[in-house]
Each structure stands twice: as structure tokens, then as C-alpha cells.
Scaffold this active site. Structure first.
Site, PDB file in Angstrom:
ATOM      1  N   ASN A  39       0.694   0.405   5.960  1.00 51.01           N
ATOM      2  CA  ASN A  39       1.267  -0.370   4.855  1.00 51.01           C
ATOM      3  C   ASN A  39       2.058  -1.519   5.447  1.00 51.01           C
ATOM      4  O   ASN A  39       2.987  -1.296   6.227  1.00 51.01           O
ATOM      5  CB  ASN A  39       2.183   0.519   4.004  1.00 51.01           C
ATOM      6  N   GLY A  40       1.716  -2.735   5.095  1.00 52.34           N
ATOM      7  CA  GLY A  40       2.432  -3.895   5.602  1.00 52.34           C
ATOM      8  C   GLY A  40       1.484  -5.020   5.963  1.00 52.34           C
ATOM      9  O   GLY A  40       0.359  -5.103   5.458  1.00 52.34           O
ATOM     10  N   THR A  68       9.158  -1.581 -15.592  1.00 51.32           N
ATOM     11  CA  THR A  68      10.139  -1.673 -14.521  1.00 51.32           C
ATOM     12  C   THR A  68      11.494  -2.156 -15.015  1.00 51.32           C
ATOM     13  O   THR A  68      12.533  -1.742 -14.498  1.00 51.32           O
ATOM     14  CB  THR A  68       9.633  -2.632 -13.426  1.00 51.32           C
ATOM     15  N   GLY A  85      -0.961   0.663  -5.008  1.00 50.55           N
ATOM     16  CA  GLY A  85      -2.259   0.068  -4.721  1.00 50.55           C
ATOM     17  C   GLY A  85      -3.338   0.677  -5.575  1.00 50.55           C
ATOM     18  O   GLY A  85      -3.477   1.904  -5.616  1.00 50.55           O
ATOM     19  N   TYR A  93      10.695  -4.083  -7.944  1.00 53.32           N
ATOM     20  CA  TYR A  93       9.432  -3.916  -8.655  1.00 53.32           C
ATOM     21  C   TYR A  93       8.570  -2.769  -8.168  1.00 53.32           C
ATOM     22  O   TYR A  93       8.082  -1.968  -8.959  1.00 53.32           O
ATOM     23  CB  TYR A  93       8.627  -5.217  -8.575  1.00 53.32           C
ATOM     24  N   CYS A 116       0.841  -1.186   0.000  1.00 54.67           N
ATOM     25  CA  CYS A 116       0.000   0.000   0.000  1.00 54.67           C
ATOM     26  C   CYS A 116       0.875   1.233   0.000  1.00 54.67           C
ATOM     27  O   CYS A 116       2.090   1.158   0.179  1.00 54.67           O
ATOM     28  CB  CYS A 116      -0.918   0.012   1.225  1.00 54.67           C
ATOM     29  N   ASP A 123      12.673  -9.135 -17.794  1.00 49.69           N
ATOM     30  CA  ASP A 123      11.618  -8.708 -16.868  1.00 49.69           C
ATOM     31  C   ASP A 123      12.227  -8.545 -15.485  1.00 49.69           C
ATOM     32  O   ASP A 123      13.319  -9.045 -15.205  1.00 49.69           O
ATOM     33  CB  ASP A 123      10.475  -9.728 -16.837  1.00 49.69           C
ATOM     34  N   ASP A 124      11.478  -7.860 -14.596  1.00 47.82           N
ATOM     35  CA  ASP A 124      12.001  -7.642 -13.247  1.00 47.82           C
ATOM     36  C   ASP A 124      11.966  -8.911 -12.413  1.00 47.82           C
ATOM     37  O   ASP A 124      12.832  -9.151 -11.570  1.00 47.82           O
ATOM     38  CB  ASP A 124      11.227  -6.525 -12.542  1.00 47.82           C
TER      39      ASP A 124
END
Length: 507
Positions: free
Chosen positions: A101-102, A305, A28, A259, A2, A367-368
Site C-alpha cells: 500500500n503506497g 464520512t 480499494g 476520508y 490500498c 463534506d469531508d
């Protein structure tokens, strides 16, 4: 994952919060919310959807006040219901609104404790509401209506002692100020900044998940909030900070650099852009050393990315770099879309191949990372359909073999393509002619090159080592029941049915 933001200003902060959330939208896309304080009253707007869709002019006009917090969400193990959009608030003590966030790894035990012993009601399945009530209970131990910074810090210390996992938090307390704190391992990012008010000359303060949110508002980045540290800014703009955890240890999540974070952000003194450049250099050197026999004609990134990573690889290999895919910028990030069906549908809508860059060539796609592998397989197919002779695939991250428990919606182990498989098996499943993964030691070195002070990273998705030390098979089984695609589909169906029933009842 988030995004969070909090501002204490000398003038209305609603527009600044809105603008900050728009540059954190990549963290998010499921829901967004803002809470401000005006006349000792919470002003709130939150709903499912993108920031631009959640907040209309009438909502912004209602969000009055010089202090507030904001949040953009994508769900991890919980529900996608609008009722779980953040911030959450409680009326006692004082009136507290909080965004997080978490992920708390002991949320279930805390929920049981609050229900049975502290007699606090939890209305949703969100661990953020659990965290809010844990903090509210500890803050309620203060005496009187006055609230000092030291009393706030003491409450945060008691919260640290009870909760486990990863968390970066912003909260506002009516009549008092704004609080921000970070978990003792510093897994989730949090940045502190300030700017001088043109009208008063007084400093205004801001905290956010990434420095880019401060940049766009003209705030000077002061520093990252330290692991375990709490920051308290009174309504009058007085800044206080304190270390509130015993034995904090700095172990930032390395996937932020791979990312999640924007390339123009700095997190824990690390330029995300520079970290990705270093990832490309390390991976390019590995390909040149161990895969020198590959007959590569062109290097093509899978936007966006990996673009900086692929450019470095192309330079090291002395091969052309081309943009072979065009991205539809009006499609959200497929990794953070809830539900496998939605992710599958979005890949073809999100990317389209430029056939002239593929026809008759042996291409190296970059790609990442590779998570479930379904997206990678579809992209390999798209390259072949565009005329590629051979398709090689390189990942800037190592094999993801374990679920994330700290706030990233990595699927359960059985849904990870690398779980229990060797590289050649993964290569066959994504239908590539060759597959190269970054080494974990090289990934860590790439990020640490920007900040040698970081001694350890949170890398559990690659090696299964969970730094909080509290993750066992029972907890992973519990997560499996919440996170697997079948469970998510059941929740989405239940929520859709409930919304339909509510709609029919209102009409």
C-alpha cells in the site's frame, strides 16, 4: 490507496483473510487478491472486482494453508489491468509473495536498475512489483537455505536505503514466515495484533492497514508498526521486530483521518471517529466566529464520512441536523473510481435528496473535502433542485491544491478545483452561496488531540510540502502524464481492447 492484511495462524487462514479484506474494501474497489502457502506451494487467487465477486467457493477451497496475505487495490498512476492485481510473487529466492500500500517515488529509477544491473524482469507497470524484486534481490544475498530473522531484517534495511516514498508492505516467504514493514516516515498505516489459538494456546499474529480488520477477527491490537520498523513472524509463530531504517520520522498521512479510514479504526493511536468529531468542533467554531451572519436553517452532511463532522457543527451553531441525502450503499466510493466520466455518472446514482429537508430552507452542506469540485457542484445543484433557497458549503479539510505522490489518486494539479484559485472563485465554480474551508492548523490540531506524540503530518496536498524531500517539477510532470484523465482514458481503452482480443482469441 490500498488495503493489506497478513496472518500467521495455527489453522487455515483463507476465511480470515477474506473477511478482513471485506472490512478493508473501502480502501480499494478495483481488484482483490489472496496468497496462502500450503505444502511449500503458493495458492493464489486475484482478479479485478470487489472481494465478494473475486472469491467464489471453489477459489476459497483452493486457498489452503495457515499463513497468507491479502490485498484490495485501487490504482494510482498505474494500470487497472487484472495483471496488476496483487499480491505479486517471485520464485527466487525461496519463493516470495508481496502486497503493498503506497507509492514509490523512485520506481522508474529502480526499474531501470533492475533491468540493467540486477537482470530481474518486471512484468507490469506496478511499483509494487518493483518493490518485490528489490526485496528479492536483497534477500538473495543470504547464504544457504536457512533464513534467520536478522537476515530478513538486514534485507529490509537495504531496501529502505534504496527506495523512496510511502509504503506499508506484507510478504510471505515459502518455508520461513511472514514479513511486514513500514516506510521510514510512517506515511501509510500498519497495525500489529495477536490472539491466542483455542486449540494450541500459541499466539496467532496479524498485520493490517487498519485496526478494524483485527477487531473483526478477534485479534488484540498490540500496537502500530513503527515507521521504518520490520515485523517477522516465523511459520512456527515466533515474533521478531527490529527498527531497520536510519533516522525514522513519524509523519502519518492526515488524509487517512479525513476520508480514507473507517471511523471504527484506530491508526497511530488516533481514533478516526474522534478525530472527525474534533474536525467538526474546529470547523463549527470557525463558522460561528467568522461566518456568524450566515442565515443557516439546517445542517446537512454529504454521507457518510462527514456525518460526525456535521453533527458537531450543528450543535455548535445551535441549528437542526438533518440527513437530507439518502445514499445508495451498493455504489462504490466515487473518489476512488478510475476515470472522471465514471465518477460523474456515479454521483447521481449514489445520492438522492429528501426534498422536504431542503424546500424553502437555507442549508449548510458539510463534506469531508473538495477535490475536483465536480461532485460538489452536482450536490449543490441537487440541493437547489430539491427546493433549497440558499446553499452554503463547508469542507472539513483545507483547499486541496497539490497532487498526492504517496499513494492517493489525487489528480494532477490542473484538475484540482483549488489549484491557482481563491476561495470565492471555487465557490462560484461549485455554484454555492458561501464556501468555508477548515484551516490546516485546525485540522492538524483535531487529529493531534487524540495523540499529542505526533509532531508532524504528511499534508502535501494542502501545502505542497513533500516530506520525503525528493519531489521536483520533473517528477510532478511525469505523474501528470500518468494520472491525468486523458491518460487514464487511453489506458482503459488499451486494456479493454487487449481483453477483447484475448477473448476473441479464446473463442
Amino acid at each position: 490507496m490500498c488495503g493489506i492484511v497478513g496472518i500467521v495462524g495455527t489453522s487455515p487462514v483463507n476465511q480470515a483473510l477474506y473477511d478482513s479484506l471485506t472490512v478493508l474494501q473501502h480502501r480499494g474497489q478495483d481488484a482483490a487478491g489472496i496468497v496462502t502457502i500450503s505444502d511449500n506451494t503458493f495458492k493464489q487467487r486475484k482478479a479485478n472486482g470487489l472481494v465478494k465477486d473475486v472469491f467464489e467457493t471453489r477459489h476459497m477451497q483452493r486457498l489452503k494453508g495457515n499463513i497468507g496475505i491479502g490485498h484490495v487495490r485501487y490504482p494510482t498512476a498505474g494500470s487497472s489491468s487484472a495483471a496488476e492485481a496483487q499480491p505479486f510473487y517471485v520464485n527466487s529466492p525461496f519463493g516470495i509473495a508481496l502486497a503493498h500500500n503506497g507509492n514509490l517515488t523512485n520506481a522508474k529509477e529502480l526499474r531501470d536498475l533492475q533491468t540493467q544491473q540486477t537482470r530481474r524482469h518486471i512484468n507490469t507497470t506496478s511499483d509494487s512489483e518493483v518493490l518485490l524484486n528489490t526485496f528479492a534481490y536483497e534477500l538473495d544475498k543470504t547464504v544457504g537455505t536457512d533464513l534467520s530473522a536478522e537476515e530478513v531484517f538486514a534485507a529490509v534495511s537495504r531496501v529502505h536505503a534504496q527506495i523512496r516514498g510511502a509504503y506499508a508492505v506484507v510478504a510471505v516467504i515459502i518455508g520461513h514466515g511472514l514479513l511486514a514493514f513500514r516506510d521510514p516516515n510512517g506515511i501509510r498505516p500498519l497495525v500489529l495484533g495477536r490472539r491466542a489459538s483455542e486449540d494450541t494456546g500459541r499466539y496467532e499474529y496479524m498485520v493490517a492497514s487498519e485496526s478494524v480488520a483485527l477487531d473483526v477477527q478477534g485479534f488484540e491490537v498490540m500496537r502500530d508498526v513503527a515507521p521504518g520498523e520490520a515485523v517477522y513472524i516465523s511459520a512456527k509463530g515466533e515474533l521478531s521486530t527490529k527498527q531497520c531504517a536510519h533516522n525514522p520520522d513519524h509523519c502519518p498521512c492526515i488524509f487517512e483521518y479525513v476520508y480514507f479510514a473507517r471511523p471504527d479504526s484506530f491508526i497511530d493511536k488516533v481514533s478516526v471517529y474522534a478525530a472527525r468529531v474534533h474536525m467538526g468542533q474546529k470547523l463549527g467554531a470557525k463558522i460561528a466566529r467568522d461566518w456568524k451572519d450566515l442565515d443557516i436553517d439546517v445542517v446537512i452532511p454529504i454521507p457518510e464520512t462527514s456525518c460526525d463532522i456535521a453533527l458537531e457543527i450543528a450543535q455548535i451553531l445551535n441549528k437542526p441536523y438533518r440527513q437530507g441525502f439518502v445514499k445508495n450503499r451498493y455504489i462504490g466510493r466515487t473518489f476512488i473510481m478510475p476515470g472522471q466520466t465514471q465518477r460523474k455518472k456515479s454521483v447521481r446514482n449514489k445520492l438522492n435528496a429528501i426534498s422536504s429537508e431542503f424546500k424553502g430552507k437555507n442549508v449548510l452542506l458539510v463534506d469531508d473535502s473538495i477535490v475536483r469540485g465536480t461532485t460538489s457542484a452536482q450536490i449543490v445543484d441537487m440541493a437547489r433542485e430539491a427546493g433549497a433557497e440558499k446553499v452554503y458549503f463547508a469542507s472539513a479539510a483545507p483547499e486541496i491544491r497539490f497532487p498526492n505522490v504517496y499513494g492517493i489518486d489525487m489528480p494532477v494539479a490542473s484538475e484540482l478545483i483549488a489549484y491557482g484559485r481563491e476561495v470565492n472563485e471555487i465557490c462560484q465554480l461549485i455554484r454555492a452561496d458561501g464556501l468555508i474551508f477548515q484551516d490546516l492548523s485546525d485540522l492538524e490540531a483535531a487529529v493531534r488531540e487524540c495523540n499529542p506524540e505526533i509532531k508532524q503530518f504528511e499534508t502535501s496536498v494542502f501545502n505542497g510540502k513533500y516530506i520525503t524531500g525528493d519531489i521536483n517539477d520533473d517528477y510532478l510532470a511525469f505523474l501528470n502524464n500518468l494520472r491525468n484523465d486523458d491518460a487514464k482514458a487511453d489506458r482503459e481503452w488499451s486494456e479493454a481492447t487487449a481483453d477483447l482480443e484475448l477473448y476473441n482469441g479464446e473463442n
